[in-house]
Motif scaffolding. Structure first.
Motif, mmCIF file in Angstrom:
data_model
loop_
_atom_site.group_PDB
_atom_site.id
_atom_site.type_symbol
_atom_site.label_atom_id
_atom_site.label_comp_id
_atom_site.label_asym_id
_atom_site.label_seq_id
_atom_site.Cartn_x
_atom_site.Cartn_y
_atom_site.Cartn_z
ATOM 1 N N MET A 91 0.892 -1.224 -0.098
ATOM 2 C CA MET A 91 0.107 -0.119 -0.003
ATOM 3 C C MET A 91 0.922 1.233 -0.103
ATOM 4 O O MET A 91 0.572 2.376 -0.715
ATOM 5 C CB MET A 91 -0.904 -0.020 1.113
ATOM 6 C CG MET A 91 -1.872 1.227 1.294
ATOM 7 S SD MET A 91 -2.973 1.236 0.088
ATOM 8 C CE MET A 91 -4.190 0.129 0.682
ATOM 9 N N ARG A 92 1.977 1.289 0.886
ATOM 10 C CA ARG A 92 2.951 2.317 1.009
ATOM 11 C C ARG A 92 3.460 2.479 -0.573
ATOM 12 O O ARG A 92 3.450 3.711 -0.860
ATOM 13 C CB ARG A 92 3.943 2.150 1.817
ATOM 14 C CG ARG A 92 5.127 3.429 1.791
ATOM 15 C CD ARG A 92 6.348 2.885 2.571
ATOM 16 N NE ARG A 92 6.050 2.815 3.783
ATOM 17 C CZ ARG A 92 5.904 3.639 4.753
ATOM 18 N NH1 ARG A 92 5.922 4.914 4.241
ATOM 19 N NH2 ARG A 92 5.573 3.699 6.066
ATOM 20 N N ALA A 93 3.948 1.587 -1.157
ATOM 21 C CA ALA A 93 4.498 1.829 -2.345
ATOM 22 C C ALA A 93 3.523 2.281 -3.569
ATOM 23 O O ALA A 93 3.963 3.363 -4.000
ATOM 24 C CB ALA A 93 5.064 0.358 -2.935
ATOM 25 N N MET A 94 2.242 1.850 -3.450
ATOM 26 C CA MET A 94 1.160 2.415 -4.318
ATOM 27 C C MET A 94 1.153 3.921 -4.360
ATOM 28 O O MET A 94 1.023 4.899 -5.029
ATOM 29 C CB MET A 94 -0.011 1.701 -4.401
ATOM 30 C CG MET A 94 -1.156 2.293 -5.151
ATOM 31 S SD MET A 94 -2.813 1.894 -4.588
ATOM 32 C CE MET A 94 -2.944 2.599 -3.143
ATOM 33 N N LEU A 95 0.916 4.030 -2.871
ATOM 34 C CA LEU A 95 0.701 5.561 -2.576
ATOM 35 C C LEU A 95 1.646 6.639 -2.758
ATOM 36 O O LEU A 95 1.470 7.572 -3.267
ATOM 37 C CB LEU A 95 0.219 5.685 -0.956
ATOM 38 C CG LEU A 95 -0.994 4.957 -0.616
ATOM 39 C CD1 LEU A 95 -1.142 4.597 1.003
ATOM 40 C CD2 LEU A 95 -2.522 5.701 -1.148
ATOM 41 N N GLU A 96 3.009 6.213 -2.777
ATOM 42 C CA GLU A 96 4.097 6.838 -2.886
ATOM 43 C C GLU A 96 4.242 7.188 -4.386
ATOM 44 O O GLU A 96 4.593 8.278 -5.052
ATOM 45 C CB GLU A 96 5.514 6.491 -2.446
ATOM 46 C CG GLU A 96 5.495 6.733 -0.742
ATOM 47 C CD GLU A 96 6.373 5.970 0.119
ATOM 48 O OE1 GLU A 96 7.058 5.135 -0.787
ATOM 49 O OE2 GLU A 96 6.821 6.266 1.161
ATOM 50 N N HIS A 97 4.005 6.045 -5.023
ATOM 51 C CA HIS A 97 4.000 5.864 -6.589
ATOM 52 C C HIS A 97 2.887 7.207 -7.080
ATOM 53 O O HIS A 97 2.934 7.801 -8.027
ATOM 54 C CB HIS A 97 3.572 4.674 -7.129
ATOM 55 C CG HIS A 97 3.617 4.746 -8.707
ATOM 56 N ND1 HIS A 97 4.663 4.896 -9.380
ATOM 57 C CD2 HIS A 97 2.508 4.691 -9.502
ATOM 58 C CE1 HIS A 97 4.616 4.819 -10.685
ATOM 59 N NE2 HIS A 97 3.079 4.695 -10.690
ATOM 60 N N LEU A 98 1.853 7.219 -6.403
ATOM 61 C CA LEU A 98 0.743 8.261 -6.756
ATOM 62 C C LEU A 98 0.980 9.766 -6.267
ATOM 63 O O LEU A 98 0.445 10.676 -6.196
ATOM 64 C CB LEU A 98 -0.585 7.829 -6.230
ATOM 65 C CG LEU A 98 -1.327 6.613 -6.799
ATOM 66 C CD1 LEU A 98 -2.545 6.070 -6.006
ATOM 67 C CD2 LEU A 98 -1.469 6.647 -8.106
ATOM 68 N N GLY A 99 1.892 9.824 -5.558
ATOM 69 C CA GLY A 99 2.702 11.168 -5.237
ATOM 70 C C GLY A 99 2.332 11.504 -3.944
ATOM 71 O O GLY A 99 2.405 12.678 -3.371
ATOM 72 N N ALA A 100 1.776 10.623 -3.002
ATOM 73 C CA ALA A 100 1.311 10.932 -1.493
ATOM 74 C C ALA A 100 2.460 10.918 -0.627
ATOM 75 O O ALA A 100 3.534 10.466 -0.863
ATOM 76 C CB ALA A 100 0.579 9.637 -1.048
ATOM 77 N N THR A 101 2.399 11.782 0.538
ATOM 78 C CA THR A 101 3.456 11.909 1.288
ATOM 79 C C THR A 101 2.851 10.880 2.344
ATOM 80 O O THR A 101 1.802 11.024 2.871
ATOM 81 C CB THR A 101 3.434 13.224 2.135
ATOM 82 O OG1 THR A 101 3.949 13.986 0.985
ATOM 83 C CG2 THR A 101 4.738 13.126 3.133
ATOM 84 N N VAL A 102 3.649 9.839 2.756
ATOM 85 C CA VAL A 102 3.330 8.827 3.839
ATOM 86 C C VAL A 102 4.247 8.815 5.174
ATOM 87 O O VAL A 102 5.298 8.798 5.008
ATOM 88 C CB VAL A 102 3.243 7.448 3.120
ATOM 89 C CG1 VAL A 102 2.948 6.384 4.241
ATOM 90 C CG2 VAL A 102 2.514 7.533 1.622
ATOM 91 N N THR A 103 3.585 8.808 6.307
ATOM 92 C CA THR A 103 4.330 9.179 7.384
ATOM 93 C C THR A 103 3.952 7.875 8.391
ATOM 94 O O THR A 103 2.586 7.835 8.561
ATOM 95 C CB THR A 103 3.844 10.602 7.999
ATOM 96 O OG1 THR A 103 4.238 11.474 7.247
ATOM 97 C CG2 THR A 103 4.909 10.412 9.573
ATOM 98 N N ASP A 104 4.743 7.250 8.696
ATOM 99 C CA ASP A 104 4.202 6.018 9.913
ATOM 100 C C ASP A 104 4.037 6.728 11.232
ATOM 101 O O ASP A 104 4.676 7.642 11.624
ATOM 102 C CB ASP A 104 5.631 5.300 9.926
ATOM 103 C CG ASP A 104 5.697 4.120 9.001
ATOM 104 O OD1 ASP A 104 4.878 4.147 7.848
ATOM 105 O OD2 ASP A 104 6.933 3.779 8.615
ATOM 106 N N PHE A 105 3.259 6.171 11.964
ATOM 107 C CA PHE A 105 2.972 6.365 13.484
ATOM 108 C C PHE A 105 2.057 5.135 14.022
ATOM 109 O O PHE A 105 1.707 4.313 13.169
ATOM 110 C CB PHE A 105 2.167 7.844 13.405
ATOM 111 C CG PHE A 105 0.862 7.767 13.075
ATOM 112 C CD1 PHE A 105 -0.125 7.601 14.126
ATOM 113 C CD2 PHE A 105 0.197 7.651 11.925
ATOM 114 C CE1 PHE A 105 -1.628 7.618 14.050
ATOM 115 C CE2 PHE A 105 -0.962 7.716 11.645
ATOM 116 C CZ PHE A 105 -1.797 7.529 12.598
ATOM 117 N N ASP A 106 2.262 5.399 15.318
ATOM 118 C CA ASP A 106 1.298 4.181 15.971
ATOM 119 C C ASP A 106 0.122 4.997 16.689
ATOM 120 O O ASP A 106 0.453 5.966 17.229
ATOM 121 C CB ASP A 106 2.313 3.542 17.098
ATOM 122 C CG ASP A 106 3.306 2.497 16.567
ATOM 123 O OD1 ASP A 106 3.071 2.109 15.496
ATOM 124 O OD2 ASP A 106 4.135 2.486 17.210
#
Length: 151
Positions: free
Chosen positions: A110-125
Motif C-alpha cells: 500500500m505504501r509503495a502504491m501511495l508513494e507512486h501516486l505522489g502521496a506523502t506517507v508518514t508512519d505512526f502508532d
C-alpha cells in the motif's frame, strides 16, 4: 471458571473494565480475551461480528467490558486526498478519514502504491477506527451488498 460474553451492547458509556483490541482483532466470533486489568473472559457470539471501539461485551454477572481501539502501526497519508481515497477504496482497504489526511494500516505494498501516486506517507502508532461499510454499517467485507449487478 472463565466468564462468557454471549452478546454485545453497542456504543455504551458503561465500563466496568476495558479490553484494548486492534482493528483486525475487533472482528471475532469465539475467542478468549484478557481485560486491560488482567481478567480473562471468553467471547462466544452467534456469528462473526465487527466490534467497534465503545461497544461492550456483557458478562453473565452484568459487568461490561468496553472495547478500546489499541494502538497499532499506521500510515498517515497526505496529498491529493480525493484521488488517494479512491485508490485506497478500490483496494477495499479500511481507511480513516480526517480533514487533512487519510489513515490506513501500515503495509509495504500500500505504501509503495501511495508513494507512486505522489502521496506523502508518514508512519505512526495509534488507535485505528476506520470508516464503516458503504452499505449501512460495519466493515466492508468483499463486494456483496445484497443486490445483483444484472441491471
Amino acid at each position: 471458571m472463565t466468564a462468557v460474553a454471549h452478546y454485545i451492547q453497542r456504543n455504551t458509556t458503561k465500563a466496568d473494565e476495558t479490553v484494548s483490541l486492534t482493528y483486525d482483532a475487533r472482528l471475532l466470533r469465539r475467542k478468549k480475551l484478557v481485560t486491560d486489568a488482567g481478567s480473562p473472559f471468553l467471547v462466544d457470539l452467534a456469528q462473526t461480528t465487527s466490534v467497534d471501539a465503545g461497544d461492550a461485551f456483557v458478562l453473565p454477572d452484568g459487568r461490561h467490558v468496553t472495547v478500546m481501539a489499541a494502538e497499532e502501526p499506521l500510515m498517515r497519508i497526505t496529498g491529493d486526498l480525493v484521488r488517494l481515497a479512491w485508490h485506497i477504496g478500490n483496494r477495499h482497504a479500511p481507511c480513516a478519514i480526517t480533514p487533512t489526511a487519510l489513515i490506513v494500516q501500515r503495509e509495504k505494498v500500500m505504501r509503495a502504491m501511495l508513494e507512486h501516486l505522489g502521496a506523502t506517507v508518514t508512519d505512526f502508532d495509534g488507535p485505528f477506527t476506520p470508516e464503516g461499510g458503504a452499505y449501512g454499517h460495519g466493515r466492508t467485507m468483499g463486494h456483496d451488498h445484497s443486490h445483483s449487478h444484472a441491471h
